[in-house]
Design a protein around this motif. Structure first.
Motif, PDB file in Angstrom:
ATOM      1  N   UNK A 153      17.239  89.989  82.289  1.00 37.24           N
ATOM      2  CA  UNK A 153      16.890  90.120  81.149  1.00 37.24           C
ATOM      3  C   UNK A 153      15.508  90.520  81.203  1.00 37.24           C
ATOM      4  N   UNK A 154      14.910  89.766  81.797  1.00 38.71           N
ATOM      5  CA  UNK A 154      13.209  89.994  81.894  1.00 38.71           C
ATOM      6  C   UNK A 154      13.071  91.307  81.743  1.00 38.71           C
ATOM      7  N   UNK A 155      13.381  92.024  82.601  1.00 42.78           N
ATOM      8  CA  UNK A 155      12.978  93.605  82.865  1.00 42.78           C
ATOM      9  C   UNK A 155      13.287  94.172  81.831  1.00 42.78           C
ATOM     10  N   UNK A 156      14.451  93.877  81.120  1.00 47.30           N
ATOM     11  CA  UNK A 156      15.684  94.551  79.832  1.00 47.30           C
ATOM     12  C   UNK A 156      14.248  94.078  78.752  1.00 47.30           C
ATOM     13  N   UNK A 157      14.147  93.519  78.667  1.00 43.71           N
ATOM     14  CA  UNK A 157      12.881  92.824  77.074  1.00 43.71           C
ATOM     15  C   UNK A 157      11.603  93.695  77.723  1.00 43.71           C
ATOM     16  N   UNK A 158      11.340  93.525  78.686  1.00 45.78           N
ATOM     17  CA  UNK A 158      10.107  94.123  78.659  1.00 45.78           C
ATOM     18  C   UNK A 158       9.835  95.327  78.692  1.00 45.78           C
ATOM     19  N   UNK A 159      10.969  96.137  79.316  1.00 47.06           N
ATOM     20  CA  UNK A 159      11.099  97.956  79.309  1.00 47.06           C
ATOM     21  C   UNK A 159      11.058  99.013  77.786  1.00 47.06           C
ATOM     22  N   UNK A 160      11.310  97.200  76.587  1.00 47.81           N
ATOM     23  CA  UNK A 160      11.034  97.618  75.072  1.00 47.81           C
ATOM     24  C   UNK A 160       9.373  98.136  75.537  1.00 47.81           C
ATOM     25  N   UNK A 161       8.493  98.070  76.189  1.00 46.83           N
ATOM     26  CA  UNK A 161       7.380  98.708  75.996  1.00 46.83           C
ATOM     27  C   UNK A 161       7.514  99.886  76.736  1.00 46.83           C
ATOM     28  N   UNK A 162       8.329 100.823  77.027  1.00 51.05           N
ATOM     29  CA  UNK A 162       8.085 102.008  77.222  1.00 51.05           C
ATOM     30  C   UNK A 162       8.813 102.733  76.016  1.00 51.05           C
ATOM     31  N   UNK A 163      10.247 101.846  75.859  1.00 49.10           N
ATOM     32  CA  UNK A 163      10.152 101.911  74.473  1.00 49.10           C
ATOM     33  C   UNK A 163       9.284 103.105  73.038  1.00 49.10           C
ATOM     34  N   UNK A 223      19.242 123.694  82.736  1.00 46.21           N
ATOM     35  CA  UNK A 223      17.843 123.196  82.152  1.00 46.21           C
ATOM     36  C   UNK A 223      18.094 123.456  80.959  1.00 46.21           C
ATOM     37  N   UNK A 224      18.856 124.418  80.709  1.00 50.21           N
ATOM     38  CA  UNK A 224      18.706 124.961  79.241  1.00 50.21           C
ATOM     39  C   UNK A 224      20.382 124.460  78.402  1.00 50.21           C
ATOM     40  N   UNK A 225      21.103 123.155  78.471  1.00 49.46           N
ATOM     41  CA  UNK A 225      21.857 122.622  78.165  1.00 49.46           C
ATOM     42  C   UNK A 225      21.975 122.502  76.754  1.00 49.46           C
ATOM     43  N   UNK A 226      22.853 122.463  75.940  1.00 46.37           N
ATOM     44  CA  UNK A 226      22.536 121.874  74.566  1.00 46.37           C
ATOM     45  C   UNK A 226      21.746 120.557  74.253  1.00 46.37           C
ATOM     46  N   UNK A 227      21.147 120.107  73.365  1.00 41.71           N
ATOM     47  CA  UNK A 227      20.547 119.165  72.904  1.00 41.71           C
ATOM     48  C   UNK A 227      21.207 118.212  73.336  1.00 41.71           C
ATOM     49  N   UNK A 228      22.849 118.174  72.987  1.00 47.18           N
ATOM     50  CA  UNK A 228      23.361 116.337  72.671  1.00 47.18           C
ATOM     51  C   UNK A 228      24.560 116.371  74.595  1.00 47.18           C
ATOM     52  N   UNK A 246      20.028 110.026  78.990  1.00 48.05           N
ATOM     53  CA  UNK A 246      20.853 108.756  78.725  1.00 48.05           C
ATOM     54  C   UNK A 246      20.988 108.194  80.185  1.00 48.05           C
ATOM     55  N   UNK A 247      21.334 108.779  80.986  1.00 45.58           N
ATOM     56  CA  UNK A 247      22.448 108.684  82.211  1.00 45.58           C
ATOM     57  C   UNK A 247      21.222 108.139  83.039  1.00 45.58           C
ATOM     58  N   UNK A 251      12.315 108.124  73.712  1.00 40.53           N
ATOM     59  CA  UNK A 251      13.822 107.215  73.212  1.00 40.53           C
ATOM     60  C   UNK A 251      14.877 106.568  73.944  1.00 40.53           C
ATOM     61  N   UNK A 252      15.816 107.979  73.833  1.00 47.41           N
ATOM     62  CA  UNK A 252      16.651 107.593  74.721  1.00 47.41           C
ATOM     63  C   UNK A 252      16.964 107.035  75.635  1.00 47.41           C
ATOM     64  N   UNK A 253      16.097 107.690  76.508  1.00 46.84           N
ATOM     65  CA  UNK A 253      16.402 107.172  77.837  1.00 46.84           C
ATOM     66  C   UNK A 253      15.492 105.958  78.341  1.00 46.84           C
ATOM     67  N   UNK A 254      14.864 105.366  77.566  1.00 53.85           N
ATOM     68  CA  UNK A 254      14.031 104.152  77.469  1.00 53.85           C
ATOM     69  C   UNK A 254      15.020 102.616  76.457  1.00 53.85           C
TER      70      UNK A 254
END
Length: 392
Positions: free
Chosen positions: A134-144, A294-299, A306-307, A250-253
């Protein structure tokens, strides 16, 4: 428990800043290239210095936290980080930029480890994995905050302004930590090891090396991609603009935040080693997909990032595993030793990828990285397949 969660919240402010400053270069790398003329190798080396100094600081930090606790050790280091932010903001050349980045790494060296040491005394052992995640999850909002919001902010005040104001924020949070954190509950002293040689048990343990090398490749690679090369890939290979890059990061984070939130409960339910192994296997798919398509669609690009964010976040479980494997009086040294491996991984992978990119292309660098992760997973298999949940 109210006092425990107050300390949790205060320490979380510092960890938010740690995540923010480690991730800034993924968004401002085009500005650094333009203003200071950095090459890919220089960009990778300079960015990775945060992690090198962070990792080196772990070695004495564990003993300091076990001996003195986080209350004053942590904010003292943060003042060095504030100095680093000011130096970084004023840099006109690669060397000055590197010094500032290195000091930022030292400044936040105790942001996670100090908290984990405190939590080992303020929270019961059976809740340690969940509290830590939980601590790391909330702290990771710094990356967001260091993705789309940073891309917007640097357009308003410039990347130098971000670091100038950031230095002041670091000082203020350091003061809050010093005034508001206690090392242990009232009436409880910091546990002290009764045998000077106990710490050597960590480095002689085969379990440590299996956990450590996996954290080196997955945890280190997760941060190396999130905080530099994931953004650079989008700029150079996909030709995206700053705001678009910020959106993908942002999606990654955001996915990483979800991973941090879920990994503790999943580990409690299914067993920590097996959950960590499964997530590591999933993470390996990320560099493979980006290398081969490398040139996969945007989705597909958003889903792949995200993965990687979601599964890479599970690397925090290696720290919880170290806490559970080694005795309480060695908690500081055990978790900092595992963290040392992870951040040495960030340093070497971040720098090494820059060297490879100077000689080849992203597909080659990503395939090499995926192969190294697979080897680390093979080394970890005995822990995941042979260790029952109850043994932890």
């Amino acid at each position: 428990m109210p006092a425990a969660f107050r300390i949790f919240a205060i320490l979380l402010l510092a960890y938010f800043l740690s995540y923010f400053f480690r991730a800034t270069n993924a968004v401002i790398s085009p500005d650094l290239r333009r203003d200071l003329g950095l090459t890919p190798a220089e960009l990778g080396l300079m960015t990775s210095l945060f992690y090198l100094t962070f990792a080196i600081a772990q070695l004495p930090l564990g003993a300091l936290l076990d001996r003195f606790g986080p209350r004053f050790v942590h904010p003292a280091l943060m003042l060095l980080g504030a100095m680093g932010a000011l130096i970084f903001a004023s840099a006109q050349d690669f060397l000055t930029l590197s010094v500032g980045r290195a000091l930022l790494g030292i400044g936040f060296a105790a942001a996670l480890m100090g908290a984990l040491k405190a939590f080992s005394l303020w929270f019961p052992a059976h809740r340690y994995a969940s509290i830590s995640s939980l601590y790391v999850a909330l702290g990771a909002s710094g990356a967001i905050a260091a993705s789309s919001p940073l891309a917007w902010l640097k357009e308003q005040i410039g990347w130098r302004g971000v670091f100038e104001w950031g230095a002041l924020v670091i000082v203020l949070v350091a003061l809050v930590v010093a005034l508001g954190v206690r090392n242990a509950p009232k009436g409880m002293a910091l546990p002290q090891s009764t045998q000077a040689g106990n710490a050597s048990l960590i480095w002689r343990s085969s379990q440590f090396w299996r956990m450590g090398w996996l954290n080196f490749m997955v945890g280190g690679g997760f941060l190396a991609w999130q905080t530099l090369w994931g953004g650079d890939f989008l700029f150079k290979v996909r030709g995206l603009g700053s705001l678009e890059v910020g959106s993908v990061l942002f999606t990654f984070s955001l996915a990483a935040l979800l991973g941090f939130l879920l990994c503790g409960p999943l580990a409690d339910r299914w067993g920590l080693p097996r959950v960590l192994l499964s997530a590591s296997l999933g993470f390996t798919l990320g560099p493979l997909l980006l290398a081969l398509w490398p040139q996969m669609p945007a989705l597909g690009l958003y889903l792949t990032y995200g993965l990687m964010g979601f599964t890479g976040a599970f690397n925090i479980l290696s720290l919880a595993q170290a806490r559970l494997v080694f005795p309480t009086e060695l908690t500081g040294r055990a978790v900092t030793a595992i963290n040392f491996m992870g951040f040495m991984g960030v340093f070497l992978l971040q720098w090494g990828m820059g060297v490879v990119l100077g000689l080849s292309e992203y597909s080659t660098a990503l395939l090499v990285w995926a192969t190294l992760i697979a080897l680390a997973i093979i080394g970890y298999l005995p822990l995941a397949l042979g260790q029952r949940k109850s043994a932890l």
